[in-house]
Motif scaffolding. Structure first.
Motif, PDB file in Angstrom:
ATOM      1  N   GLY A 196       0.803  -1.216   0.000  1.00 54.40           N
ATOM      2  CA  GLY A 196       0.000   0.000   0.000  1.00 54.40           C
ATOM      3  C   GLY A 196       0.831   1.258   0.000  1.00 54.40           C
ATOM      4  O   GLY A 196       1.938   1.295   0.550  1.00 54.40           O
ATOM      5  N   ALA A 197       0.306   2.288  -0.642  1.00 58.68           N
ATOM      6  CA  ALA A 197       0.915   3.621  -0.637  1.00 58.68           C
ATOM      7  C   ALA A 197      -0.156   4.617  -0.217  1.00 58.68           C
ATOM      8  O   ALA A 197      -1.286   4.577  -0.716  1.00 58.68           O
ATOM      9  N   GLN A 198       0.194   5.515   0.706  1.00 57.10           N
ATOM     10  CA  GLN A 198      -0.742   6.515   1.200  1.00 57.10           C
ATOM     11  C   GLN A 198      -0.077   7.878   1.237  1.00 57.10           C
ATOM     12  O   GLN A 198       1.127   7.987   1.467  1.00 57.10           O
ATOM     13  N   GLN A 199      -0.875   8.902   1.015  1.00 57.46           N
ATOM     14  CA  GLN A 199      -0.399  10.275   1.189  1.00 57.46           C
ATOM     15  C   GLN A 199      -1.449  11.047   1.979  1.00 57.46           C
ATOM     16  O   GLN A 199      -2.626  11.069   1.619  1.00 57.46           O
ATOM     17  N   SER A 200      -1.015  11.655   3.064  1.00 52.77           N
ATOM     18  CA  SER A 200      -1.884  12.482   3.889  1.00 52.77           C
ATOM     19  C   SER A 200      -1.386  13.927   3.815  1.00 52.77           C
ATOM     20  O   SER A 200      -0.230  14.203   4.124  1.00 52.77           O
ATOM     21  N   ILE A 201      -2.281  14.820   3.387  1.00 47.37           N
ATOM     22  CA  ILE A 201      -1.952  16.249   3.293  1.00 47.37           C
ATOM     23  C   ILE A 201      -2.813  16.990   4.311  1.00 47.37           C
ATOM     24  O   ILE A 201      -4.043  16.917   4.250  1.00 47.37           O
ATOM     25  N   ARG A 202      -2.177  17.667   5.207  1.00 47.51           N
ATOM     26  CA  ARG A 202      -2.897  18.339   6.288  1.00 47.51           C
ATOM     27  C   ARG A 202      -2.528  19.816   6.321  1.00 47.51           C
ATOM     28  O   ARG A 202      -1.357  20.173   6.475  1.00 47.51           O
ATOM     29  N   ARG A 203      -3.542  20.677   6.164  1.00 45.83           N
ATOM     30  CA  ARG A 203      -3.343  22.120   6.214  1.00 45.83           C
ATOM     31  C   ARG A 203      -4.314  22.738   7.218  1.00 45.83           C
ATOM     32  O   ARG A 203      -5.503  22.383   7.219  1.00 45.83           O
ATOM     33  N   GLU A 204      -3.804  23.641   8.024  1.00 39.21           N
ATOM     34  CA  GLU A 204      -4.636  24.353   8.991  1.00 39.21           C
ATOM     35  C   GLU A 204      -4.470  25.848   8.751  1.00 39.21           C
ATOM     36  O   GLU A 204      -3.361  26.388   8.870  1.00 39.21           O
ATOM     37  N   TYR A 205      -5.571  26.494   8.404  1.00 43.00           N
ATOM     38  CA  TYR A 205      -5.559  27.917   8.080  1.00 43.00           C
ATOM     39  C   TYR A 205      -5.986  28.708   9.325  1.00 43.00           C
ATOM     40  O   TYR A 205      -7.132  28.628   9.753  1.00 43.00           O
ATOM     41  N   ASN A 206      -5.051  29.452   9.899  1.00 44.24           N
ATOM     42  CA  ASN A 206      -5.327  30.143  11.158  1.00 44.24           C
ATOM     43  C   ASN A 206      -4.910  31.612  11.134  1.00 44.24           C
ATOM     44  O   ASN A 206      -4.720  32.221  12.188  1.00 44.24           O
ATOM     45  N   TYR A 220       1.189  22.996   7.490  1.00 46.58           N
ATOM     46  CA  TYR A 220       1.086  22.405   6.153  1.00 46.58           C
ATOM     47  C   TYR A 220       2.107  21.281   6.088  1.00 46.58           C
ATOM     48  O   TYR A 220       3.300  21.513   5.918  1.00 46.58           O
ATOM     49  N   VAL A 221       1.625  20.041   6.252  1.00 45.31           N
ATOM     50  CA  VAL A 221       2.525  18.888   6.261  1.00 45.31           C
ATOM     51  C   VAL A 221       1.999  17.825   5.308  1.00 45.31           C
ATOM     52  O   VAL A 221       0.788  17.671   5.118  1.00 45.31           O
ATOM     53  N   ILE A 222       2.921  17.102   4.705  1.00 45.01           N
ATOM     54  CA  ILE A 222       2.592  15.995   3.801  1.00 45.01           C
ATOM     55  C   ILE A 222       3.286  14.743   4.326  1.00 45.01           C
ATOM     56  O   ILE A 222       4.512  14.721   4.506  1.00 45.01           O
ATOM     57  N   ASN A 224       7.792  12.535   6.354  1.00 49.10           N
ATOM     58  CA  ASN A 224       6.924  13.673   6.646  1.00 49.10           C
ATOM     59  C   ASN A 224       7.669  14.950   6.267  1.00 49.10           C
ATOM     60  O   ASN A 224       8.832  15.141   6.642  1.00 49.10           O
ATOM     61  N   ARG A 225       6.994  15.833   5.513  1.00 48.16           N
ATOM     62  CA  ARG A 225       7.631  17.062   5.064  1.00 48.16           C
ATOM     63  C   ARG A 225       6.721  18.264   5.310  1.00 48.16           C
ATOM     64  O   ARG A 225       5.525  18.229   5.000  1.00 48.16           O
ATOM     65  N   SER A 226       7.302  19.318   5.870  1.00 50.24           N
ATOM     66  CA  SER A 226       6.599  20.590   6.029  1.00 50.24           C
ATOM     67  C   SER A 226       6.695  21.378   4.734  1.00 50.24           C
ATOM     68  O   SER A 226       7.749  21.440   4.103  1.00 50.24           O
ATOM     69  N   LYS A 227       5.588  21.990   4.344  1.00 49.63           N
ATOM     70  CA  LYS A 227       5.564  22.812   3.142  1.00 49.63           C
ATOM     71  C   LYS A 227       5.456  24.279   3.538  1.00 49.63           C
ATOM     72  O   LYS A 227       6.057  24.695   4.512  1.00 49.63           O
ATOM     73  N   ASN A 228       4.694  25.037   2.816  1.00 45.89           N
ATOM     74  CA  ASN A 228       4.632  26.477   3.025  1.00 45.89           C
ATOM     75  C   ASN A 228       3.725  26.827   4.200  1.00 45.89           C
ATOM     76  O   ASN A 228       2.648  27.398   4.047  1.00 45.89           O
ATOM     77  N   PHE A 286       5.335  24.986  13.086  1.00 51.88           N
ATOM     78  CA  PHE A 286       5.998  23.699  12.850  1.00 51.88           C
ATOM     79  C   PHE A 286       6.037  22.906  14.156  1.00 51.88           C
ATOM     80  O   PHE A 286       7.034  22.949  14.886  1.00 51.88           O
ATOM     81  N   PRO A 287       4.954  22.185  14.469  1.00 50.20           N
ATOM     82  CA  PRO A 287       4.942  21.429  15.730  1.00 50.20           C
ATOM     83  C   PRO A 287       5.843  20.215  15.720  1.00 50.20           C
ATOM     84  O   PRO A 287       6.299  19.776  16.776  1.00 50.20           O
ATOM     85  N   ILE A 288       6.118  19.644  14.535  1.00 53.07           N
ATOM     86  CA  ILE A 288       6.977  18.466  14.441  1.00 53.07           C
ATOM     87  C   ILE A 288       7.983  18.685  13.321  1.00 53.07           C
ATOM     88  O   ILE A 288       7.749  19.469  12.407  1.00 53.07           O
ATOM     89  N   PRO A 289       9.123  17.982  13.375  1.00 52.49           N
ATOM     90  CA  PRO A 289      10.137  18.142  12.327  1.00 52.49           C
ATOM     91  C   PRO A 289       9.811  17.308  11.090  1.00 52.49           C
ATOM     92  O   PRO A 289       8.936  16.441  11.103  1.00 52.49           O
ATOM     93  N   ASP A 290      10.528  17.570  10.011  1.00 48.85           N
ATOM     94  CA  ASP A 290      10.526  16.648   8.871  1.00 48.85           C
ATOM     95  C   ASP A 290      11.312  15.404   9.285  1.00 48.85           C
ATOM     96  O   ASP A 290      12.376  15.517   9.889  1.00 48.85           O
ATOM     97  N   TYR A 291      10.787  14.229   8.957  1.00 46.88           N
ATOM     98  CA  TYR A 291      11.479  13.020   9.413  1.00 46.88           C
ATOM     99  C   TYR A 291      11.301  11.890   8.412  1.00 46.88           C
ATOM    100  O   TYR A 291      10.398  11.909   7.567  1.00 46.88           O
ATOM    101  N   ASN A 292      12.179  10.896   8.513  1.00 48.83           N
ATOM    102  CA  ASN A 292      12.095   9.642   7.774  1.00 48.83           C
ATOM    103  C   ASN A 292      12.027   8.499   8.777  1.00 48.83           C
ATOM    104  O   ASN A 292      12.736   8.509   9.799  1.00 48.83           O
ATOM    105  N   LEU A 293      11.175   7.519   8.494  1.00 53.54           N
ATOM    106  CA  LEU A 293      10.987   6.397   9.404  1.00 53.54           C
ATOM    107  C   LEU A 293      10.973   5.107   8.599  1.00 53.54           C
ATOM    108  O   LEU A 293      10.357   5.039   7.524  1.00 53.54           O
TER     109      LEU A 293
END
Length: 820
Positions: free
Chosen positions: A393-403, A414-416, A447-451, A455-462
C-alpha cells in the motif's frame, strides 16, 4: 539430476492439483424468506462471499475435494456443512438458517492469521456490522463503532472529529486498518478524525489488547479494522445501493452511491460519498461556531479470482474541510466571537459572530483541510495446502490548517505524510493439527513541512520492519493460539531551522542554507527502537454453548513523532507541544479472561482485563514555579509529554435477552468499566490524588436497549422494528487533575429511540430501507469527559455558571438506503 526430477514432479503435481477445481452455489433462506448479506466462508481460509438480495451465492474456483463451509450472519444461528466439490462441476447447496440475535459465532479475520470464529478466538474481539451502524445516528464512522462495542470510546473535537480509544488507550496505541492496510494520517493529532468513508464500510472488527501480532508497533491497545462494503455481485449485472442521510441538529446531509459489476472472474466496485453540515447546537451554547464541515470520498476496486487464488487493486480519495473551533466568547452574553486579527489580537475582545454566519454550510476562512489518498493491492496465491498473502500500500496524507485571518490563504500548518506499507505472510499447510503462519511487514514513511508558518513536528524519515510467527490448534474442546514477533524501527531527521518571513512576518522553514537569525527548532536526531511481543491464549469449550477464554500478551509501541520530536504550536489544537527525545518504547503485559454463554433465551459475555504498562507516555500541562500555566504562544496552552509506569484494568459485560417464547422482543445490555492508574510514585507523593489517575479514561458506561420487531410482513413492509435505549455515563471523578489538565465530569443519561422499515416487492427483493432515529431524545445538556471542547474556555468564571463547550443536543436522523 535426481533432485531436478523431484522438483519437476512437484511442479507437475502442483499444477495438476491447481487445475482440479469446481464451485458451490445455492440460496440461503430463513422461514422460506431469502436472506441477503449472509457470510459464506470456506473453513480455515479467507475465501468467501456474501448472499445477494435474493439470497443467492456462489463460491467459484474451489479445489476439488471435501470442504467445510460456514454460513453465518448477525441474527442467525451459524451452520457448518460438509460438501464434496467435484472437478469442473457445480455443486448445489441450499441452506435454511434459524433466527438467533447472537453474534458470538461471527467469523472474523482481524488479529488472526486466518478466518476465525469469535467463539474460538481467545483474543477479545467484537464485530460491528453495517446493519448495526445503520440503526444508529452517526456523524462519523468512529461514532458508530463506539455505540456498538463496549470498551471502545472516542476523544472528540466536534461532531466529525473522533479519535478511537480502546480501554482507556488511544492515538498511536490504537491501530486502525482499512481493508487490512494500516491507516497512516497523523494519528497523533486531536483535531481530525479517521480518513475513511463511513457509508462505505460493511463491518468493523475490533481487537481489544496487544495480542494482534500480525500488525506490530502501534497496536498496544488494540486494532480496529474497517472492512469495505462490496455488493452481492450478479454476473454481468450492475448492482449497488444509494444512501441519503439527514440530521436535524447540524443540518448534516450525507449522500452515497455504491456500484458493483461482475464479469465472470472479474469484480469491480465504486463508491462516491458527500457530506456537509453547519455548526451543531445545544441548549447551553446555542450554535457552536466553528464546527461545520464538508467531506468527500471516492473509492474504487477491481478483483480477479482464479484457480491460483485472487488479486485485488483498490484506491480511495478523502477530502475534508473542517472548521476549527477555539471557544472564544463574549464574557457576558456568552455568544461566540471570532478572530479577525493576527498581530494585536485580543482573545477577550473579539467581535461577536453574526447570526447569519452561525448556521451556514459555507466553511469559514479559519479551517483545516485534510486530504488522504490511498492505493493498495492485496493478493492470495495458493501454494500446495497453504497460501501466500501479499498486501502492498501507498498513502499520502496532506494536512493544512488555516489560522491567519489577515492572510486566509496562508496555512499555519502544512505537512505531507507519505507512507509505503508492506505485509507478506505464508499460511503453511496444516501440520499435525497446527495451522502455522510466518510473515514479515512494516513501512517506510516520510513527513515534510511545506509552506506553513507553524511547525509542531520536524521533517522526518521512518523505517519499520517486523517478523512474526503465529500458530493455532484445536485439541478436543480446547482451542490454542499464540505467537511471537520482533519489531525494529529507525527514525531520523536533520537540523530544522525556522526564521521569519520578511513579507508576512510569520514563521518559515529555512531551506536555503542561510540560517542567519534563524532558530534551530529541531536539532538533528537519529534513533533505533526495537521491541519484542508475544501472545498465548486458550479457549475451552465447557459445552457447545458455554466456554471460557484466557489470553496473556506482551505489546510494544515505539514513541510517535510528536512524543519525541514536538516543539511548537499545533494551531488546530491550540496547544504548544513539547516532546522528549529520550523516551523509551512502551511495553505492556495484558491478561484477559473471558466467559461466553449463549443459551436458549439469552447470551452472556464477561471480559476482564489487567494491563501493566512500562514507559507509559502522556500529556501534562506545563506550569511555572508559582503554579501558573506556562504560555509560550499567547492564547494557547502548553503541554509537555511525560513518561512513567501505568496500570489499566476493568471489565466489559454484555447480557442480551431474547426469550424463545417472545420472538419479537430483544433486550440488550452492556457495561464497560475502565480504571487507569498513574504509577509515577514521585508525582503521587508530591501531589497526592491529583496525579493518581491517567488522563482520557472513560467513566463507567452502561447501555441498555429494548428492540421490538414484528415477526410477520405487512403487505410490502418487512418486519418493521421499534427500539428504545438508554446511554448511561457515570460521573468521572478519577481524572488526571495535576495542573488542571483535566477536570471533574458530571454523569448523564441520554435516551435514544428509532424505528426501521424495509419496503419490499412480492418477490422478497428489497425496495428500500428506512431508518428514523433520534439521539438525546430529551435534549439533555451534558459534557463528555472525552470531549476536548469541554476545555475551550478563556474565563475564570461564567455568568451562567457553565464553563467550556457542551456536546450536541437533540439530533433526529432520517436515513434511506435503496439497493438495486
Amino acid at each position: 539430476m535426481k533432485s531436478l526430477s523431484l522438483v519437476a514432479l512437484f511442479i507437475i503435481t502442483s499444477t495438476i492439483a491447481y487445475s482440479q477445481h469446481g464451485s458451490v452455489k445455492g440460496r440461503v433462506t430463513s422461514n422460506s424468506v431469502a436472506i441477503s448479506h449472509i457470510s459464506i466462508q470456506l473453513s480455515n481460509t479467507r475465501y468467501g462471499t456474501l448472499t445477494n438480495e435474493q439470497g443467492f451465492y456462489e463460491l467459484a474456483n474451489i479445489p476439488a475435494g471435501n470442504h467445510n463451509i460456514i454460513f453465518s450472519g448477525v441474527g442467525y444461528t451459524r451452520q457448518q456443512l460438509q460438501v464434496e466439490v467435484k472437478a469442473d462441476n457445480t455443486t448445489s447447496l441450499n441452506v435454511q438458517l434459524k433466527e438467533n440475535p447472537s453474534n458470538l459465532n461471527e467469523v472474523v479475520v482481524t488479529g488472526a492469521s486466518r478466518a476465525t470464529e469469535v467463539r474460538k478466538s481467545p483474543i477479545p474481539v467484537a464485530v460491528m456490522t453495517k446493519k448495526m451502524m445503520d440503526q444508529n445516528v452517526n456523524n462519523n464512522l468512529i461514532d458508530a463503532i463506539v455505540k456498538g462495542v463496549p470498551g471502545v470510546s472516542a476523544v472528540t473535537t466536534g461532531p466529525n472529529v473522533s479519535k478511537p480509544f480502546i480501554r482507556g488507550l488511544g492515538y498511536n496505541r490504537v491501530l486502525t486498518l482499512y481493508d487490512g492496510l494500516r491507516q497512516e494520517g497523523q494519528q497523533w493529532g486531536d483535531e481530525h478524525g479517521i480518513e475513511i468513508d463511513q457509508y462505505g464500510v460493511a463491518r468493523a472488527e475490533v481487537v481489544k489488547g496487544p495480542a494482534s501480532l500480525t500488525y506490530g508497533s502501534d497496536a498496544l491497545a488494540g486494532v480496529i479494522n474497517m472492512i469495505p462494503a462490496v455488493p452481492a455481485y450478479d454476473n454481468h449485472k450492475l448492482s449497488g445501493d444509494a444512501t441519503v442521510d439527514y440530521h436535524t441538529n447540524n443540518g448534516m446531509v450525507g449522500t452515497s452511491l455504491g456500484l458493483g459489476y461482475r464479469a465472470n472472474d472479474w469484480k469491480y466496485t465504486f463508491r462516491g460519498t458527500a457530506k456537509q453540515a453547519y455548526s451543531y447546537s445545544n441548549k447551553i451554547d446555542g450554535t457552536v461556531y466553528g464546527t461545520a464541515f464538508k467531506e468527500y470520498n471516492l473509492s474504487a476496486a477491481a478483483r480477479v479470482d482464479k484457480n491460483w487464488g485472487y488479486s485485488k487493486i483498490a484506491a480511495t480519495l478523502y477530502d475534508n474541510r473542517q472548521e476549527i473551533p477555539d471557544g472564544s466568547r463574549d464574557s457576558l452574553s456568552r455568544r461566540f466571537t471570532r478572530q479577525v486579527l493576527d498581530q494585536g489580537d485580543d482573545i477577550k475582545n473579539r467581535p461577536i459572530v453574526p447570526e447569519d454566519e452561525l448556521k451556514t454550510y459555507a466553511i469559514n476562512p479559519l479551517h483545516q483541510r485534510i486530504q488522504h489518498y490511498r492505493l493498495y493491492s492485496s493478493s492470495e496465491v495458493k501454494l500446495g495446502g497453504g497460501n501466500i498473502d501479499v498486501l502492498l500500500g501507498a498513502q499520502q496524507s496532506i494536512r493544512r490548517e488555516y489560522n491567519h485571518p489577515t492572510l486566509p490563504q496562508q496555512a499555519g500548518l502544512y505537512v505531507i505524510l507519505n507512507t509505503f506499507s508492506y505485509d507478506v505472510k505464508y499460511n503453511l499447510p496444516t501440520l499435525a493439527g497446527f495451522e502455522n503462519t510466518v510473515g514479515i511487514g512494516g513501512m517506510y514513511q516520510s513527513n515534510r513541512s511545506k509552506n506553513g508558518t507553524d511547525f509542531p513536528i520536524p521533517d522526518y524519515n521512518l523505517f519499520d520492519v517486523g517478523g512474526y510467527f503465529f500458530t493455532k490448534r484445536s485439541v478436543g474442546k480446547l482451542d490454542i493460539s499464540g505467537g511471537l514477533r520482533l519489531d525494529n524501527r529507525s527514525i531520523h531527521w536533520n537540523d530544522f531551522f525556522v526564521g521569519t518571513n520578511p513579507l508576512t512576518g510569520f514563521g518559515q522553514h529555512i531551506t536555503n542554507g542561510n540560517t542567519t537569525g534563524a532558530y534551530l527548532q529541531f536539532p538533528r536526531f537519529d534513533h533505533y527502537y526495537q521491541g519484542f511481543s508475544g501472545s498465548l491464549g486458550l479457549t475451552y469449550n465447557l459445552t457447545e454453548k458455554l466456554l471460557i477464554k484466557a489470553n496473556i500478551a506482551r505489546g510494544y509501541r515505539a514513541p510517535n513523532i510528536t512524543e519525541i520530536g514536538s516543539n511548537g504550536l499545533d494551531p488546530g489544537a491550540h496547544i504548544v507541544y513539547l516532546g522528549n527525545r529520550n523516551f523509551k518504547p512502551e511495553f505492556n503485559t495484558q491478561l484477559d479472561l473471558g466467559l461466553m454463554a449463549w443459551l436458549q433465551n439469552l447470551d452472556l459475555s464477561i471480559e476482564l482485563f489487567n494491563n501493566q504498562i512500562q514507559n507509559y507516555i502522556y500529556q501534562a500541562r506545563v506550569t511555572d514555579a508559582s503554579g501558573n500555566p506556562v504560555v509560550i504562544v499567547p492564547g494557547n496552552l502548553t503541554y509537555q509529554y511525560q513518561q512513567s509506569k501505568a496500570r489499566l484494568y476493568g471489565a466489559e459485560v454484555s447480557l442480551n435477552i431474547h426469550p424463545e417464547g417472545i420472538k419479537w422482543l430483544i433486550f440488550n445490555n452492556s457495561l464497560a468499566c475502565t480504571q487507569g492508574l498513574n504509577k509515577n510514585t514521585g508525582l503521587i507523593v508530591k501531589y497526592g490524588d491529583a496525579a493518581k489517575y491517567l488522563p482520557f479514561i472513560p467513566p463507567l458506561h452502561i447501555r441498555s436497549g429494548v428492540k421490538l420487531t414484528a415477526q410477520n410482513n405487512y403487505h410490502c413492509l418487512s418486519k418493521p422494528y421499534f427500539k428504545f435505549d438508554a446511554d448511561i455515563n457515570a460521573a468521572q471523578n478519577h481524572f488526571y487533575a495535576l495542573d488542571n489538565t483535566e477536570s471533574y465530569t458530571a454523569g448523564y443519561t441520554l435516551i435514544n429511540a428509532g424505528i426501521g422499515i424495509t419496503i419490499q416487492r412480492k418477490s422478497g427483493k428489497s425496495i428500500c430501507d428506512i431508518f428514523l432515529q433520534v439521539d438525546n431524545l430529551f435534549d439533555v445538556t451534558y459534557q463528555s469527559n472525552l470531549n476536548r471542547l469541554k476545555y475551550f474556555e478563556y474565563y475564570a468564571a461564567s455568568p451562567n455558571g457553565r464553563m467550556g463547550i457542551y456536546n450536541m443536543g437533540r439530533n433526529v436522523s432520517l436515513k434511506i438506503i435503496v439497493p438495486f
